[in-house]
Design a protein around this motif. Sequence first.
Motif, short mmCIF file in Angstrom:
data_model
loop_
_atom_site.label_atom_id
_atom_site.label_comp_id
_atom_site.label_asym_id
_atom_site.label_seq_id
_atom_site.Cartn_x
_atom_site.Cartn_y
_atom_site.Cartn_z
N LYS A 74 14.86 12.18 5.25
CA LYS A 74 13.68 12.83 4.67
C LYS A 74 13.51 12.31 3.24
N GLY A 75 12.27 11.94 2.90
CA GLY A 75 11.97 11.45 1.56
C GLY A 75 12.31 9.99 1.33
N ARG A 76 12.73 9.28 2.38
CA ARG A 76 13.14 7.87 2.22
C ARG A 76 12.58 7.00 3.34
N PRO A 77 11.37 6.45 3.15
CA PRO A 77 10.82 5.53 4.16
C PRO A 77 11.57 4.20 4.12
N GLY A 78 11.30 3.37 5.10
CA GLY A 78 11.86 2.02 5.11
C GLY A 78 10.92 1.07 4.38
N TYR A 79 11.50 0.05 3.75
CA TYR A 79 10.71 -0.95 3.02
C TYR A 79 10.83 -2.30 3.72
N TYR A 80 9.70 -3.01 3.75
CA TYR A 80 9.57 -4.26 4.50
C TYR A 80 8.96 -5.32 3.59
N THR A 81 9.46 -6.54 3.67
CA THR A 81 8.88 -7.63 2.90
C THR A 81 7.49 -7.92 3.45
N ALA A 82 6.50 -8.00 2.57
CA ALA A 82 5.10 -8.23 2.96
C ALA A 82 4.92 -9.70 3.35
N VAL A 83 4.92 -9.97 4.63
CA VAL A 83 4.89 -11.34 5.14
C VAL A 83 3.64 -12.10 4.71
N HIS A 84 2.50 -11.42 4.61
CA HIS A 84 1.25 -12.13 4.28
C HIS A 84 1.33 -12.80 2.91
N LEU B 58 12.85 4.83 -5.13
CA LEU B 58 13.85 5.42 -6.02
C LEU B 58 13.55 5.22 -7.49
N ASP B 59 13.15 4.00 -7.86
CA ASP B 59 12.94 3.72 -9.28
C ASP B 59 11.47 3.55 -9.64
N LYS B 60 10.60 3.90 -8.71
CA LYS B 60 9.14 3.84 -8.90
C LYS B 60 8.64 2.43 -9.23
N SER B 61 9.43 1.42 -8.87
CA SER B 61 9.02 0.04 -9.15
C SER B 61 8.48 -0.67 -7.91
N TYR B 62 8.14 0.10 -6.89
CA TYR B 62 7.58 -0.47 -5.66
C TYR B 62 6.38 -1.35 -5.98
N SER B 63 6.32 -2.51 -5.38
CA SER B 63 5.20 -3.42 -5.56
C SER B 63 4.55 -3.71 -4.22
N SER B 64 3.29 -3.35 -4.07
CA SER B 64 2.58 -3.62 -2.82
C SER B 64 2.29 -5.11 -2.66
N HIS B 65 2.48 -5.87 -3.73
CA HIS B 65 2.31 -7.32 -3.62
C HIS B 65 3.42 -7.91 -2.75
N TRP B 66 4.63 -7.40 -2.87
CA TRP B 66 5.79 -7.96 -2.17
C TRP B 66 6.28 -7.11 -1.01
N ASN B 67 5.83 -5.85 -0.92
CA ASN B 67 6.38 -4.93 0.07
C ASN B 67 5.31 -4.10 0.75
N VAL B 68 5.66 -3.60 1.92
CA VAL B 68 4.96 -2.51 2.59
C VAL B 68 6.04 -1.50 2.97
N CYS B 69 5.66 -0.26 3.18
CA CYS B 69 6.66 0.70 3.63
C CYS B 69 6.11 1.48 4.81
N ALA B 70 7.04 2.01 5.61
CA ALA B 70 6.67 2.72 6.82
C ALA B 70 7.74 3.75 7.14
N GLY B 71 7.34 4.78 7.85
CA GLY B 71 8.31 5.78 8.26
C GLY B 71 7.75 7.18 8.17
N PHE B 72 8.66 8.14 8.21
CA PHE B 72 8.32 9.56 8.21
C PHE B 72 9.01 10.25 7.03
N PRO B 73 8.60 9.96 5.80
CA PRO B 73 9.32 10.51 4.65
C PRO B 73 9.20 12.04 4.51
N LYS B 74 8.17 12.63 5.06
CA LYS B 74 8.03 14.09 4.92
C LYS B 74 8.98 14.85 5.84
N THR B 75 9.33 14.25 6.97
CA THR B 75 10.18 14.95 7.95
C THR B 75 11.49 14.23 8.23
#
Length: 163
Positions: A133-143, A67-84
């Motif tokens: 649609k357009g909204r994947p799920g966000y997950y805390t990056a366990v590693h 939503l706010d373009k502040s996604y950080s791959s250091h702390w998160n991963v995302c998954a899902g079907f945002p196109k459909t």
Amino acid sequence: FAASHSRVRCVCDPVIGGDLDSELNLDAPCIALGWGVRAESDREFVPHLQEVELPRLSHAECVYYSLDKSYSSHWNVCAGFPKTGGADTCRGDSGSPLMCPLAKRKKEKNKNENSDDYALVGLTSHGVGCGRKGRPGYYTAVHQFHGWIKAASGETIGRQYEK
């Protein structure tokens, strides 16, 4: 979520160090588990553990759909079907695991092939609605928290407590 968890097994520790993508089979879907509702409009949680297969998205896709373009791959991963839209984790699933298949390396060709082992990659964190649609799920990056997890759990595992 489909109630078809046909096997119960241990999951591997989070991938540590190096490139997460090089350790995972990116062609196979991840699996999320949870006890939450099946749809946004549901009021009651499910009585049985549910699972859903979700593709893990790239860093660029996660940023694009955040939503706010502040996604950080250091702390998160995302998954899902945002196109459909469609399958997703939902309310009540927070803290549940996102497990992704590990790549098995062939020694002679150094190519990845499918493995039956999964790594704990994320913990369900947040999203907008469920399966929108357009909204994947966000997950805390366990590693990123592996050291803390080991330190926090290592002190009590196997320790005998005196009364």
